[in-house]
Design a protein around this motif. Structure first.
Motif, PDB file in Angstrom:
ATOM      1  N   HIS A 156      -4.741   6.886   1.492  1.00  0.00           N
ATOM      2  CA  HIS A 156      -3.881   6.624   0.339  1.00  0.00           C
ATOM      3  C   HIS A 156      -2.508   6.187   0.843  1.00  0.00           C
ATOM      4  O   HIS A 156      -2.239   6.229   2.043  1.00  0.00           O
TER       5      HIS A 156
ATOM      6  N   HIS B 133       1.921   6.004   0.258  1.00  0.00           N
ATOM      7  CA  HIS B 133       3.199   6.438  -0.316  1.00  0.00           C
ATOM      8  C   HIS B 133       4.151   5.258  -0.180  1.00  0.00           C
ATOM      9  O   HIS B 133       4.187   4.616   0.867  1.00  0.00           O
TER      10      HIS B 133
ATOM     11  N   GLU C  90       7.151   9.074   3.947  1.00  0.00           N
ATOM     12  CA  GLU C  90       7.378  10.515   3.925  1.00  0.00           C
ATOM     13  C   GLU C  90       8.033  10.981   5.224  1.00  0.00           C
ATOM     14  O   GLU C  90       8.789  11.943   5.212  1.00  0.00           O
TER      15      GLU C  90
ATOM     16  N   HIS D  46      -1.749   7.157   4.777  1.00  0.00           N
ATOM     17  CA  HIS D  46      -2.318   8.399   5.317  1.00  0.00           C
ATOM     18  C   HIS D  46      -3.840   8.337   5.269  1.00  0.00           C
ATOM     19  O   HIS D  46      -4.406   8.126   4.197  1.00  0.00           O
TER      20      HIS D  46
HETATM   21 ZN   LIG Z   1      -0.131  11.313   1.786  1.00  0.00          ZN
END
Ligand SMILES: [Zn+2]
Length: 163
Positions: A36, A38, A46, A59
Motif C-alpha cells: 500500500h 502513503h 512516514e 510499504h
Molecule cells: Zn503503511
C-alpha cells in the motif's frame, strides 16, 4: 493481485506466492500479504532520513510464516517485516510499471471498490537498490504492536507529478 481503494490508501492484496525465505536479508521466512502507499500533497512519507521527508512511501507488508496467518503473527517478536520505499514525484515522464496500478484508479474506482490485476513481479515497481536502513519498530497505526522488522531502502521510486 487485487487492487483496492480502501478510502484512505491504494492497496494491492497478494494471494500467496510472494515470499522471502532462506535469506540472509531478513531474520525469518516471510510471506507478503499486501502493499500500500502513503502520500501527501507535498511530503507524505512516514519515515524521514536526516530530516528529509519524501512525497510518498510504499510499504510491502509481510508476516513470519512460522505463524498460521498474519493475525497470529502481528503481535509476535519480528512477526512482521515491512519493506519500505520512498517515492519521489518529480520524474520527467510517467513510470510505466506504476501505470499497471494507477490506470485502473484514474479510470474510476470508488471507495471500497476492487479490481483484479494480472499478476506481475513486484520488482517491476522498485528502483535500483544500493542500500537500506534497518530497525526494530512498531506498526504505525493502532494497536502499534512492537513486532515489525522495518527495512527502508535508500533509493526512491520515481514517478511523475501527474501520476
Ligand atoms: Zn503503511
Amino acid at each position: 493481485m487485487t487492487l483496492i481503494n480502501n478510502g484512505h490508501s491504494l492497496q494491492v492484496d497478494l494471494a500467496g506466492g510472494y515470499t522471502i525465505s532462506n535469506s540472509q536479508f531478513l531474520p525469518k521466512n516471510y510471506k507478503a500479504m499486501q502493499f500500500h502507499f502513503h502520500w501527501g500533497s507535498s511530503f507524505g512519507s512516514e519515515h524521514t532520513v536526516d530530516s528529509t521527508r519524501y512525497f510518498g512511501e510504499m510499504h510491502i507488508v509481510h508476516y513470519d510464516t512460522a505463524h498460521a496467518d498474519i493475525n497470529a503473527a502481528i503481535n509476535k517478536p519480528q512477526g512482521l517485516a515491512v519493506i519500505a520505499f520512498f517515492i519521489k514525484a518529480d520524474a520527467s515522464s510517467d513510470n510505466a510499471a506504476f501505470q499497471k496500478i494507477l490506470q485502473p484508479i484514474s479510470a474510476g474506482m470508488n471507495k471500497n471498490a476492487q479490481k483484479t490485476l494480472t499478476p506481475f513481479p513486484i520488482s517491476d515497481l522498485l528502483p535500483k537498490i544500493t542500500g537500506y536502513y534497518r530497525y526494530s519498530g512498531s506498526l504505525t497505526t493502532p494497536p502499534c504492536y512492537e513486532s515489525v522488522v522495518w527495512t527502508i531502502f535508500k533509493d526512491p521510486i520515481q514517478i511523475s507529478a501527474a501520476q
